[in-house]
Write an enzyme that holds these catalytic residues in place. Sequence first.
Site, PDB file in Angstrom:
ATOM      1  N   ARG A 174     -32.728  82.715  -5.277  1.00  0.00           N
ATOM      2  CA  ARG A 174     -33.429  82.441  -6.533  1.00  0.00           C
ATOM      3  C   ARG A 174     -34.834  81.875  -6.260  1.00  0.00           C
ATOM      4  O   ARG A 174     -35.815  82.242  -6.891  1.00  0.00           O
ATOM      5  CB  ARG A 174     -32.606  81.407  -7.301  1.00  0.00           C
ATOM      6  CG  ARG A 174     -32.605  81.598  -8.774  1.00  0.00           C
ATOM      7  CD  ARG A 174     -31.691  80.595  -9.421  1.00  0.00           C
ATOM      8  NE  ARG A 174     -30.326  81.078  -9.471  1.00  0.00           N
ATOM      9  CZ  ARG A 174     -29.274  80.339  -9.814  1.00  0.00           C
ATOM     10  NH1 ARG A 174     -29.440  79.066 -10.130  1.00  0.00           N
ATOM     11  NH2 ARG A 174     -28.084  80.855  -9.843  1.00  0.00           N
ATOM     12  N   MET A 211     -31.714  90.143 -15.655  1.00  0.00           N
ATOM     13  CA  MET A 211     -30.312  89.745 -15.760  1.00  0.00           C
ATOM     14  C   MET A 211     -29.876  88.665 -14.758  1.00  0.00           C
ATOM     15  O   MET A 211     -28.689  88.449 -14.555  1.00  0.00           O
ATOM     16  CB  MET A 211     -29.408  90.980 -15.643  1.00  0.00           C
ATOM     17  CG  MET A 211     -29.635  91.992 -16.761  1.00  0.00           C
ATOM     18  SD  MET A 211     -29.617  91.293 -18.449  1.00  0.00           S
ATOM     19  CE  MET A 211     -27.855  91.233 -18.730  1.00  0.00           C
ATOM     20  N   ILE A 216     -30.300  84.511 -13.271  1.00  0.00           N
ATOM     21  CA  ILE A 216     -30.719  83.160 -13.653  1.00  0.00           C
ATOM     22  C   ILE A 216     -32.015  82.852 -12.911  1.00  0.00           C
ATOM     23  O   ILE A 216     -32.147  83.133 -11.722  1.00  0.00           O
ATOM     24  CB  ILE A 216     -29.616  82.139 -13.306  1.00  0.00           C
ATOM     25  CG1 ILE A 216     -28.384  82.426 -14.170  1.00  0.00           C
ATOM     26  CG2 ILE A 216     -30.104  80.711 -13.501  1.00  0.00           C
ATOM     27  CD1 ILE A 216     -27.151  81.652 -13.778  1.00  0.00           C
ATOM     28  N   HIS A 232     -32.441  88.258 -26.350  1.00  0.00           N
ATOM     29  CA  HIS A 232     -31.000  88.260 -26.088  1.00  0.00           C
ATOM     30  C   HIS A 232     -30.290  88.903 -27.271  1.00  0.00           C
ATOM     31  O   HIS A 232     -30.609  88.603 -28.421  1.00  0.00           O
ATOM     32  CB  HIS A 232     -30.521  86.818 -25.888  1.00  0.00           C
ATOM     33  CG  HIS A 232     -29.067  86.721 -25.553  1.00  0.00           C
ATOM     34  ND1 HIS A 232     -28.566  86.994 -24.294  1.00  0.00           N
ATOM     35  CD2 HIS A 232     -27.996  86.406 -26.325  1.00  0.00           C
ATOM     36  CE1 HIS A 232     -27.252  86.834 -24.307  1.00  0.00           C
ATOM     37  NE2 HIS A 232     -26.877  86.490 -25.529  1.00  0.00           N
ATOM     38  N   ASP A 286     -29.913  81.331 -21.612  1.00  0.00           N
ATOM     39  CA  ASP A 286     -30.006  81.736 -23.022  1.00  0.00           C
ATOM     40  C   ASP A 286     -30.131  80.559 -23.983  1.00  0.00           C
ATOM     41  O   ASP A 286     -29.576  80.565 -25.084  1.00  0.00           O
ATOM     42  CB  ASP A 286     -28.807  82.640 -23.402  1.00  0.00           C
ATOM     43  CG  ASP A 286     -28.811  83.937 -22.607  1.00  0.00           C
ATOM     44  OD1 ASP A 286     -29.905  84.456 -22.319  1.00  0.00           O
ATOM     45  OD2 ASP A 286     -27.727  84.429 -22.253  1.00  0.00           O
TER      46      ASP A 286
HETATM   47  C1  GAR Z   1     -31.156  94.131 -23.960  1.00  0.00           C
HETATM   48  O1  GAR Z   1     -30.140  94.314 -24.920  1.00  0.00           O
HETATM   49  C2  GAR Z   1     -31.505  92.666 -23.821  1.00  0.00           C
HETATM   50  O2  GAR Z   1     -31.475  91.974 -25.041  1.00  0.00           O
HETATM   51  C3  GAR Z   1     -30.409  92.190 -22.904  1.00  0.00           C
HETATM   52  O3  GAR Z   1     -30.267  93.212 -21.964  1.00  0.00           O
HETATM   53  C4  GAR Z   1     -30.635  94.454 -22.559  1.00  0.00           C
HETATM   54  C5  GAR Z   1     -31.703  95.077 -21.701  1.00  0.00           C
HETATM   55  O4  GAR Z   1     -32.005  96.366 -22.150  1.00  0.00           O
HETATM   56  N1  GAR Z   1     -30.739  90.938 -22.303  1.00  0.00           N
HETATM   57  C6  GAR Z   1     -29.845  89.985 -22.059  1.00  0.00           C
HETATM   58  O5  GAR Z   1     -28.649  90.103 -22.302  1.00  0.00           O
HETATM   59  C7  GAR Z   1     -30.413  88.713 -21.472  1.00  0.00           C
HETATM   60  N2  GAR Z   1     -29.465  87.643 -21.527  1.00  0.00           N
HETATM   61  P1  GAR Z   1     -33.357  97.068 -21.736  1.00  0.00           P
HETATM   62  O6  GAR Z   1     -33.453  96.989 -20.208  1.00  0.00           O
HETATM   63  O7  GAR Z   1     -33.201  98.481 -22.204  1.00  0.00           O
HETATM   64  O8  GAR Z   1     -34.487  96.343 -22.410  1.00  0.00           O
END
Ligand code: GAR
Length: 220
Positions: free
Chosen positions: A64, A89, A91, A108, A144
């Site tokens: 990290r 995705m 931390i 989120h 989050d």
């Molecule tokens: C999206 O739904 C975003 O909100 C979520 O991952 C997806 C990414 O899609 N993020 C999280 O869950 C963060 N905690 P994308 O790569 O097509 O934008």
Amino acid sequence: MARLKIGVLISGRGSNLQALIDAAADPGYPAEIVLVLSDRPEAAGLERAARAGIAHQAIPHPSREAFAAAANAALRQSGAELVALAGYMRILDSDFVAAWRDRLINIHPSLLPAFPGLHPQRQALAAGVRFSGCTVHFVRAEVDTGPIIAQAVVPVRADDDEERLSARILTVEHRLYPMAVRLFAEGRLEVREDRVVVAGATAPGASLLNPSEALASRGG
Ligand code: GAR
């Protein structure tokens, strides 16, 4: 007009990144993406950045701290003034979060503080909530969490599964994230006691019921 410089962190598909790229394609939009970083070299979002002619880079994630140091250096070098997490995705290192405090935002797919962490749409279905949605917020060290900038509500339908609900929420994410970035870029967000005050904000007047009231009046 000087546009706000944003850096975007991704891990995968990058559809929210694409929504920001599309918004910034309008010269009247007050922000531009100067750098896209991914912790995964195979992230499809890197190709989206390439197609749009935006500087992009995969940064290894041996730890990290190492990722944070390299990402921070690249972001400073790029002149980024705001960092947007778009499906990043992992931390983040707490020092990175502190260094970018109130200049680091995340999207989120739930109405936070409900359903943080992984699979929020699956969590919403399991809880049987009638509404879910998405949240854009300033990032704090806990996953989050952080002052909420904007939210959008999506009704949960009786025949939803995780895929259908996720797809409907995602469509709204693509509207919400560019709007939230615009509010930041226009200098309309102020964090006061860990809550966000949005200058000139109005909330919709209408309430929405799910199931709709029409159901009850239909009789049994
Ligand atoms: C999206 O739904 C975003 O909100 C979520 O991952 C997806 C990414 O899609 N993020 C999280 O869950 C963060 N905690 P994308 O790569 O097509 O934008």
